[in-house]
Design an enzyme around this catalytic site. Structure first.
Site, PDB file in Angstrom:
ATOM      1  N   ASP A   8     -23.472  60.958  27.416  1.00  0.00           N
ATOM      2  CA  ASP A   8     -22.402  60.183  28.024  1.00  0.00           C
ATOM      3  C   ASP A   8     -21.073  60.748  27.501  1.00  0.00           C
ATOM      4  OD1 ASP A   8     -21.087  57.918  29.287  1.00  0.00           O
ATOM      5  OD2 ASP A   8     -20.837  57.156  27.248  1.00  0.00           O
ATOM      6  N   ASP A  10     -17.431  59.056  27.655  1.00  0.00           N
ATOM      7  CA  ASP A  10     -16.488  58.144  27.007  1.00  0.00           C
ATOM      8  C   ASP A  10     -17.228  57.196  26.056  1.00  0.00           C
ATOM      9  OD1 ASP A  10     -14.673  59.411  28.681  1.00  0.00           O
ATOM     10  OD2 ASP A  10     -14.750  57.827  30.185  1.00  0.00           O
TER      11      ASP A  10
HETATM   12 MG   LIG Z   1     -19.696  55.410  27.479  1.00  0.00          MG
END
Ligand SMILES: [Mg+2]
Ligand SMILES: [Zn+2]
Length: 184
Positions: A8, A10
């Site tokens: 992932d 962010d």
């Molecule tokens: Mg995230």
């Protein structure tokens, strides 16, 4: 077929800052470059898979997200690390207008980004891992047989308090990489 680690973006690779709408708001965690380089050296394909509904919402456009990813690649390269490919979902099921407003197959928890990456980069999903700070990151991996590691950065410390389905929980991306490298 390669093994992959799907990161992932962010809250996992870089700090969670809400909708990241300016490149100068990017903040790498201090260990991120080293963590990616360790995965590179272990022979994993490293893929970033990220929901970017800010596109559907009109906060920024696809060109901005692509420019952000080029900037991330530059920072990684300066530290001898490499993300093999970035994949993002620009959609939202009920926000925004036009083609971005749709119940797509690629917004996590759906596994479309992982499946697309696997097909394009010849990755064996069932020998791969996902790392993220949200339950939906973990769920995307579970659907394709890739165990997930939940990190406590970003939203992760809160997510850890409820059902998340992760095979392991670590403080951050470096801990997740250490856990992955201990599996065989
Ligand atoms: Mg995230
Ligand atoms: Zn999508």
């Amino acid at each position: 077929m390669k093994r992959g680690v799907f990161l992932d973006r962010d809250g996992t690779l870089i700090e969670e800052v809400g909708y990241l709408d300016r490149i100068d708001r990017v903040r790498f965690f201090p260990y991120s470059v080293d963590a990616v380089r360790l995965l590179n050296r272990a022979g994993f394909a490293v893929i970033v898979a990220t929901n970017q509904a800010g596109i559907a919402r009109g906060f920024f456009d696809e060109a901005f997200v692509e420019a952000t990813h080029r900037s991330l690649s530059d920072t990684l390269a300066a530290g001898g690390a490499r993300v093999d490919a970035f994949y993002f979902c620009p959609h939202h099921p009920d926000a925004g207008v036009g083609p971005y407003r749709q119940a797509c197959d690629c917004r996590k928890p759906r596994p479309g980004l992982l499946r697309r990456a696997a097909a394009e980069l010849y990755i064996a999903l069932r020998q791969s891992y996902v790392v993220g700070d949200r339950a939906r990151d973990i769920a995307a991996g579970t659907t394709v047989g890739a165990p997930g590691v939940l990190v406590r950065t970003g939203y992760g410390a809160r997510v850890e308090q409820s059902e998340h389905g992760a095979a392991a929980v670590t403080d951050n991306l470096m801990g997740a990489v250490a856990w992955i490298l201990r599996q065989s």
